[in-house]
Design an enzyme around this catalytic site. Structure first.
Site, PDB file in Angstrom:
ATOM      1  N   ARG A  10       0.823  -1.223   0.000  1.00 31.47           N
ATOM      2  CA  ARG A  10       0.000   0.000   0.000  1.00 31.47           C
ATOM      3  C   ARG A  10       0.854   1.270   0.000  1.00 31.47           C
ATOM      4  NH1 ARG A  10      -4.316   0.053   4.387  1.00 31.47           N
ATOM      5  NH2 ARG A  10      -5.060   1.721   3.059  1.00 31.47           N
ATOM      6  N   CYS A  11       2.167   1.128   0.167  1.00 35.79           N
ATOM      7  CA  CYS A  11       3.079   2.270   0.258  1.00 35.79           C
ATOM      8  C   CYS A  11       3.720   2.539  -1.106  1.00 35.79           C
ATOM      9  CB  CYS A  11       4.158   1.966   1.297  1.00 35.79           C
ATOM     10  SG  CYS A  11       5.512   3.158   1.318  1.00 35.79           S
TER      11      CYS A  11
END
Length: 114
Positions: A10-11
């Protein structure tokens, strides 16, 4: 050469670092550390490979950092245990290769250890 990335999909920086490794022909072992939290001993080892104190690999802006009052904790073992118990506190991504580690901020910094 064995390469491991502690990755959070998600980063954006983590995704960019993984893409950079793959672009360079490196197929790293991917550890989604939020699902597979490293142990306190593994975190201690990563700190040594990074050459930093535990606080330097912590995400100080996370709510749990504030909730646990970690700003005022001076005990490295307590900080390491906090990261083992709450892996969201671990800075990301971390790449390990050749007995060294780098935080992929910016992503290109990981190329130093390949």
């Amino acid at each position: 050469m064995s390469v491991t990335i502690f990755h959070n999909p998600r980063c954006s920086k983590s995704r960019q670092t993984l893409a950079l490794l793959e672009e360079k022909g490196v197929g790293p072992t991917i550890v989604e550390y939020l699902k597979q939290a490293p142990t306190a001993d593994e975190i201690r080892d990563i700190c040594a490979k990074l050459g930093v104190e535990p606080r330097a690999m912590m995400r100080k802006g996370e709510a749990v950092y504030k909730e646990l009052g970690l700003k005022d904790v001076d005990d490295d073992n307590a900080l390491i245990q906090a990261m083992a118990d709450n892996p969201i506190l671990i800075e990301r991504p971390i790449v390990i290769a050749n007995g060294k580690a780098r935080i992929g901020r910016p992503p290109e910094s990981v190329l130093e250890i390949l």
